[in-house]
Design a protein around this motif. Sequence first.
Motif, PDB file in Angstrom:
ATOM      1  N   GLU A  50       0.331   9.238 -15.880  1.00 46.92           N
ATOM      2  CA  GLU A  50       0.912   8.170 -15.060  1.00 46.92           C
ATOM      3  C   GLU A  50       2.411   8.055 -15.303  1.00 46.92           C
ATOM      4  O   GLU A  50       3.184   7.837 -14.360  1.00 46.92           O
ATOM      5  CB  GLU A  50       0.224   6.848 -15.349  1.00 46.92           C
ATOM      6  CG  GLU A  50       0.692   5.701 -14.463  1.00 46.92           C
ATOM      7  CD  GLU A  50      -0.122   4.449 -14.677  1.00 46.92           C
ATOM      8  OE1 GLU A  50      -1.211   4.346 -14.062  1.00 46.92           O
ATOM      9  OE2 GLU A  50       0.313   3.579 -15.462  1.00 46.92           O
TER      10      GLU A  50
ATOM     11  N   SER B 221      -5.752   0.327 -14.560  1.00 48.68           N
ATOM     12  CA  SER B 221      -6.724   1.218 -13.927  1.00 48.68           C
ATOM     13  C   SER B 221      -8.007   1.301 -14.757  1.00 48.68           C
ATOM     14  O   SER B 221      -8.007   1.088 -15.961  1.00 48.68           O
ATOM     15  CB  SER B 221      -6.129   2.613 -13.715  1.00 48.68           C
ATOM     16  OG  SER B 221      -5.800   3.230 -14.947  1.00 48.68           O
TER      17      SER B 221
ATOM     18  N   CYS C  67      -0.037   1.870  -5.917  1.00 47.88           N
ATOM     19  CA  CYS C  67      -1.464   1.821  -5.605  1.00 47.88           C
ATOM     20  C   CYS C  67      -1.621   1.963  -4.097  1.00 47.88           C
ATOM     21  O   CYS C  67      -0.645   2.134  -3.372  1.00 47.88           O
ATOM     22  CB  CYS C  67      -2.067   0.484  -6.061  1.00 47.88           C
ATOM     23  SG  CYS C  67      -1.484  -0.919  -5.066  1.00 47.88           S
ATOM     24  N   TRP C  68      -2.855   1.899  -3.635  1.00 46.27           N
ATOM     25  CA  TRP C  68      -3.089   1.723  -2.207  1.00 46.27           C
ATOM     26  C   TRP C  68      -4.046   0.559  -2.026  1.00 46.27           C
ATOM     27  O   TRP C  68      -4.838   0.238  -2.918  1.00 46.27           O
ATOM     28  CB  TRP C  68      -3.622   2.998  -1.538  1.00 46.27           C
ATOM     29  CG  TRP C  68      -4.960   3.471  -2.009  1.00 46.27           C
ATOM     30  CD1 TRP C  68      -5.229   4.148  -3.174  1.00 46.27           C
ATOM     31  CD2 TRP C  68      -6.209   3.316  -1.332  1.00 46.27           C
ATOM     32  NE1 TRP C  68      -6.568   4.409  -3.268  1.00 46.27           N
ATOM     33  CE2 TRP C  68      -7.204   3.925  -2.150  1.00 46.27           C
ATOM     34  CE3 TRP C  68      -6.596   2.731  -0.136  1.00 46.27           C
ATOM     35  CZ2 TRP C  68      -8.544   3.954  -1.793  1.00 46.27           C
ATOM     36  CZ3 TRP C  68      -7.939   2.763   0.229  1.00 46.27           C
ATOM     37  CH2 TRP C  68      -8.886   3.366  -0.585  1.00 46.27           C
ATOM     38  N   THR C  69      -3.922  -0.122  -0.900  1.00 45.82           N
ATOM     39  CA  THR C  69      -4.745  -1.304  -0.644  1.00 45.82           C
ATOM     40  C   THR C  69      -5.486  -1.239   0.683  1.00 45.82           C
ATOM     41  O   THR C  69      -6.374  -2.043   0.924  1.00 45.82           O
ATOM     42  CB  THR C  69      -3.882  -2.583  -0.620  1.00 45.82           C
ATOM     43  OG1 THR C  69      -2.904  -2.473   0.427  1.00 45.82           O
ATOM     44  CG2 THR C  69      -3.168  -2.785  -1.949  1.00 45.82           C
TER      45      THR C  69
ATOM     46  N   PRO D 217      -6.581   2.595  -7.298  1.00 47.74           N
ATOM     47  CA  PRO D 217      -5.856   3.658  -8.005  1.00 47.74           C
ATOM     48  C   PRO D 217      -5.605   4.881  -7.136  1.00 47.74           C
ATOM     49  O   PRO D 217      -6.336   5.168  -6.183  1.00 47.74           O
ATOM     50  CB  PRO D 217      -6.792   3.991  -9.167  1.00 47.74           C
ATOM     51  CG  PRO D 217      -8.160   3.685  -8.627  1.00 47.74           C
ATOM     52  CD  PRO D 217      -7.980   2.475  -7.758  1.00 47.74           C
ATOM     53  N   LEU D 218      -4.572   5.605  -7.520  1.00 47.39           N
ATOM     54  CA  LEU D 218      -4.207   6.856  -6.855  1.00 47.39           C
ATOM     55  C   LEU D 218      -4.549   8.042  -7.752  1.00 47.39           C
ATOM     56  O   LEU D 218      -4.418   7.952  -8.975  1.00 47.39           O
ATOM     57  CB  LEU D 218      -2.702   6.899  -6.584  1.00 47.39           C
ATOM     58  CG  LEU D 218      -2.122   5.906  -5.595  1.00 47.39           C
ATOM     59  CD1 LEU D 218      -0.598   5.938  -5.664  1.00 47.39           C
ATOM     60  CD2 LEU D 218      -2.586   6.235  -4.194  1.00 47.39           C
TER      61      LEU D 218
ATOM     62  N   SER E  70       0.829  -1.206   0.000  1.00 50.69           N
ATOM     63  CA  SER E  70       0.000   0.000   0.000  1.00 50.69           C
ATOM     64  C   SER E  70       0.861   1.252   0.000  1.00 50.69           C
ATOM     65  O   SER E  70       0.751   2.122   0.854  1.00 50.69           O
ATOM     66  CB  SER E  70      -0.954  -0.001   1.206  1.00 50.69           C
ATOM     67  OG  SER E  70      -1.990   0.944   1.047  1.00 50.69           O
TER      68      SER E  70
ATOM     69  N   LEU F  69      -5.839  -3.664  -5.663  1.00 47.05           N
ATOM     70  CA  LEU F  69      -4.842  -2.664  -6.032  1.00 47.05           C
ATOM     71  C   LEU F  69      -5.594  -1.418  -6.499  1.00 47.05           C
ATOM     72  O   LEU F  69      -5.931  -1.277  -7.669  1.00 47.05           O
ATOM     73  CB  LEU F  69      -3.929  -3.212  -7.129  1.00 47.05           C
ATOM     74  CG  LEU F  69      -3.271  -4.559  -6.818  1.00 47.05           C
ATOM     75  CD1 LEU F  69      -2.433  -5.036  -8.001  1.00 47.05           C
ATOM     76  CD2 LEU F  69      -2.406  -4.466  -5.561  1.00 47.05           C
TER      77      LEU F  69
ATOM     78  N   HIS G 205       3.387  -2.455  -6.014  1.00 54.87           N
ATOM     79  CA  HIS G 205       2.569  -1.735  -6.980  1.00 54.87           C
ATOM     80  C   HIS G 205       2.371  -0.271  -6.583  1.00 54.87           C
ATOM     81  O   HIS G 205       2.282   0.057  -5.396  1.00 54.87           O
ATOM     82  CB  HIS G 205       1.196  -2.391  -7.090  1.00 54.87           C
ATOM     83  CG  HIS G 205       1.228  -3.792  -7.592  1.00 54.87           C
ATOM     84  ND1 HIS G 205       1.578  -4.850  -6.784  1.00 54.87           N
ATOM     85  CD2 HIS G 205       0.978  -4.318  -8.822  1.00 54.87           C
ATOM     86  CE1 HIS G 205       1.529  -5.972  -7.501  1.00 54.87           C
ATOM     87  NE2 HIS G 205       1.165  -5.673  -8.738  1.00 54.87           N
TER      88      HIS G 205
ATOM     89  N   PRO H 120       0.134   0.292 -12.384  1.00 56.17           N
ATOM     90  CA  PRO H 120      -1.072  -0.524 -12.207  1.00 56.17           C
ATOM     91  C   PRO H 120      -1.933  -0.545 -13.465  1.00 56.17           C
ATOM     92  O   PRO H 120      -1.763   0.261 -14.381  1.00 56.17           O
ATOM     93  CB  PRO H 120      -1.809   0.228 -11.093  1.00 56.17           C
ATOM     94  CG  PRO H 120      -1.452   1.671 -11.361  1.00 56.17           C
ATOM     95  CD  PRO H 120      -0.027   1.655 -11.862  1.00 56.17           C
TER      96      PRO H 120
END
Length: 278
Positions: A157, A146, A99-101, A113-114, A67, A111, A97, A144
């Motif tokens: 990105e 998305s 991303c945040w989890t 998206p930011l 994360s 996963l 990755h 990632p």
Amino acid sequence: MTDIAAFGGFGLGLRRDHYRDFLAGDVAVDFVEVISENFMVDGGRPLRVLEQVRARLPVILHGVSMSIGSAHGLDGDHLVRLKALANRIEPLWVSDHLCWTRTSAHNSHDLLPLPLTRAALDIVCVNIDRAQETLGRAMLLENPSSYLTFPEDEMTEWEFLTEISRRTGCYLLLDINNIYVSACNHGFDLLAYLAGIPADRVRQIHLAGHMPGDIVIDTHDRPVCNAVWDLYGSAIGKLGEVAVMIERDDAIPPLPDLLAELDHARRIAATTRVEMAL
């Protein structure tokens, strides 16, 4: 924190379906990759298998729940356990990755998206710095797949990835299928993405399958399609020496099927480099 040397092999994910194959003898790969979290334990058969495979082949640790984009910061216990595994296995490198989890109280196991904003960039860089300092090694971060964008986005990105590598010294894992999936869903230019990535920071490529449709879904449950193979050919011509891997996580076929795909990746790389040399 030391640099990560380039490694130009071709490999597969080490999955339970193929443990016997890898333990029985030589498999025609140059490395294997494993999901870090499946082995962040004190013992058990999977860890024993990994240690036996590691005695023969280089291993990459690929995480799915660090994360790195979490506004709450990283989980200290997760980092400690990952460091213990890395010290035990001595991998080629450790990756996760972009991303945040999770939140402070819940792990989604997705996963997520930011937003591609300067504020999110600052958070990600702080978290990468902490992870790399704790691990005592540079990491790879993966682009990632998305399915949505944010109206607040301030950059592409590839610009975001370029900036995190510049600010933290991390390296990049370029998932070719994820680029294709996201481009289909958002309409950006595939070749602009490749041109915008700092080629000297890429150390690994992932190749995988997806589910087509009005929204293209990254599934890892089918062979690499022709469009992704074509994009891989374009990418390999722009990059230096990188590790290339076929990634399959569901509907896992017999090992010879994956090895045939890996041979195809080898042929594309060899042909592309010959054509560039002419």
